[in-house]
Design a protein around this motif. Structure first.
Motif, PDB file in Angstrom:
ATOM      1  N   ASN A   1       2.064  -0.887  -1.056  1.00 59.76           N
ATOM      2  CA  ASN A   1       1.911   0.392  -0.077  1.00 59.76           C
ATOM      3  C   ASN A   1       2.324   0.631   1.082  1.00 59.76           C
ATOM      4  O   ASN A   1       3.103   1.770   1.383  1.00 59.76           O
ATOM      5  N   ASN A   2       2.499  -0.269   1.902  1.00 66.05           N
ATOM      6  CA  ASN A   2       3.271  -0.169   3.422  1.00 66.05           C
ATOM      7  C   ASN A   2       4.769  -0.156   3.321  1.00 66.05           C
ATOM      8  O   ASN A   2       5.119   0.557   4.070  1.00 66.05           O
ATOM      9  N   GLN A   3       5.135  -0.696   2.223  1.00 73.39           N
ATOM     10  CA  GLN A   3       6.576  -0.607   1.960  1.00 73.39           C
ATOM     11  C   GLN A   3       7.146   0.488   1.185  1.00 73.39           C
ATOM     12  O   GLN A   3       8.235   0.765   1.087  1.00 73.39           O
TER      13      GLN A   3
ATOM     14  N   LYS B   1       0.563   6.392  -3.559  1.00 72.88           N
ATOM     15  CA  LYS B   1      -0.056   5.055  -3.459  1.00 72.88           C
ATOM     16  C   LYS B   1      -0.692   4.157  -4.479  1.00 72.88           C
ATOM     17  O   LYS B   1      -0.999   5.208  -5.694  1.00 72.88           O
TER      18      LYS B   1
ATOM     19  N   ASN C   1      -1.594  -3.703  -0.153  1.00 75.99           N
ATOM     20  CA  ASN C   1      -1.742  -3.290   0.968  1.00 75.99           C
ATOM     21  C   ASN C   1       0.067  -3.401   1.254  1.00 75.99           C
ATOM     22  O   ASN C   1       0.546  -2.526   1.792  1.00 75.99           O
TER      23      ASN C   1
END
Length: 193
Positions: free
Chosen positions: A133-135, A141, A130
């Motif tokens: 993916n957020n960065q 993805k 997570n």
């Protein structure tokens, strides 16, 4: 939520003081070579996990019809290296954004996978995925499968310690060596002397 899971019958026993994580990052020769170089990693075994055929042969695995992933079981000392660090190396040394593919190797046996043995391992893996993916670390993805370890079958002896025994071969020089070089460049502080 930190409850331990029961290990599959086919899993090698975990020596006292060590933890086990099972990782699929494409060809197990590549993955094995990377993790053998990490300080705190005591043993790496190449094999096949989470398929539905008992004791599959290499030929069956290569057909892509057994459901197994080519994996390595990484036995590590959590006092010397954390699971999070191991997974950071894992994500940096293969492409976790391609489904059933690593470079020229294609098929479900080459999928990116983390097979955990405890709920805490699952939580660490999901938290890291997570966060990556957020960065937006990758262009796409992460598609790494995260699942409980269901089974493990060691590969034949000639697949074990492959890079160390066959480092002169073209596959080792052109495919595996760049991964080891990347490890040395970005994770030198984690490597064995």
């Amino acid at each position: 939520m930190n409850e331990e899971l029961k290990l599959p019958v086919t899993t090698t026993q975990i020596p006292e003081g060590l933890e086990l994580i099972t990782l699929g990052g494409g060809c197990f020769w590549c993955t094995e070579a990377v993790f053998q170089h990490l300080e705190g990693v005591e043993k790496v075994i190449s094999g096949y996990s989470n398929g539905y055929v008992e004791n599959p042969s290499y030929r069956e695995i290569c057909s892509g019809t057994t459901g197994h992933a080519e994996v390595v079981q990484v036995f590590f000392d959590p006092d010397k290296i954390s699971l999070r660090k191991i997974l950071e190396v894992f994500f940096a040394t293969h492409d976790p954004t391609t489904v059933n593919r690593q470079g020229n190797d294609t098929g479900p046996q080459y999928r990116s996978a983390i097979f955990y043995t405890t709920v805490s391992q699952e939580n660490i893996a999901m938290d890291l995925i997570n966060g990556l993916n957020n960065q937006d670390i990758y262009d796409k993805k992460i598609v790494t499968e995260v699942a409980e370890l269901q089974n493990f079958y060691p590969a034949d002896d000639y697949h074990q310690d492959y890079y160390n025994l066959n480092g002169h071969q073209p596959y080792c020089q052109f495919v595996i060596k760049p991964k080891v070089n990347k490890l040395e460049k970005y994770f030198k502080d984690l490597m064995k002397e």
